[in-house]
Motif scaffolding. Structure first.
Motif: not given
Length: 205
Positions: A133-159
């Motif tokens: 939960r703490q790790a989830l909250e940290r990511m939620n509060a860190n725009p850079d971490s969220l942006t990096a995750l979104c870029r990785s998700v974009d590379r994977v693409g939808h199902p």
């Protein structure tokens, strides 16, 4: 992220258009299991993973991985105390589960999302749950971490898989062939993915 609210509640207690894919022609097998006075009925293949993955990074995922596969990875990350990586896989699994729930016609099947999350955390100790939960909250509060995750998700693409794991979890699986008309013919995969990316994960841009 909307996923943080769902998690807090639970812890406290066109790629090819999917509609063009064809499911099995025969109704699924219903399995009856007895445990003392309790009888349980389940459909073979319901919530079943397509493969077992390890504690991978989202960048190593591909769009053939189903939520049951991804939650296996989440659990392995939790067992290894790799909480940031568990959060990232959890986010991708949540996106995919919501995407699938929006394209299946049997709305009862969408409950598979919550059941998978509950199963993932059912035997996780309170300390690990809290650290996740703490790790989830940290990511939620860190725009850079969220942006990096979104870029990785974009590379994977939808199902890009047929969501049998969810279709077989619905009530229709007990009353006939759930694969008949299982996917909405007018489902817009690209628009749904864009919406979830923005409204579920809160990706920028």
């Amino acid at each position: 992220m909307r996923l943080i609210l769902l998690l807090l509640i639970l812890l406290a207690s066109p790629v090819p258009m999917a509609s063009a894919q064809v499911g099995p022609s025969d109704p699924p097998r219903i399995i009856t299991e007895r445990n003392g006075a309790i009888t349980n009925h389940r459909v073979e293949g319901s919530l079943a993973p397509s493969r077992e993955i390890g504690c991978i990074a989202v960048a190593e995922a591909d769009n053939a991985m189903t939520p049951p596969d991804l939650y296996i990875g989440v659990r392995k990350c939790l067992d290894q105390d790799r909480f940031e990586r568990a959060v990232e896989l959890f986010a991708l699994a949540g996106l995919y589960g919501n995407f699938d729930a929006m394209r299946v016609t049997d709305r009862s099947a969408g409950q598979a999302k919550t059941v998978l999350i509950m199963g993932t955390f059912s035997t996780v100790g309170p300390e690990r749950k809290d650290r996740f939960r703490q790790a989830l909250e940290r990511m939620n509060a860190n725009p850079d971490s969220l942006t990096a995750l979104c870029r990785s998700v974009d590379r994977v693409g939808h199902p890009g898989y047929y969501p049998a794991y969810m279709i077989l979890h619905g009530m229709k699986a007990f009353t006939g062939n759930p694969h008949d008309g299982a996917l909405a013919p007018d489902f817009d995969a690209a628009a749904t993915w864009t919406s979830l990316r923005s409204n579920y994960l809160h990706c920028p841009g």
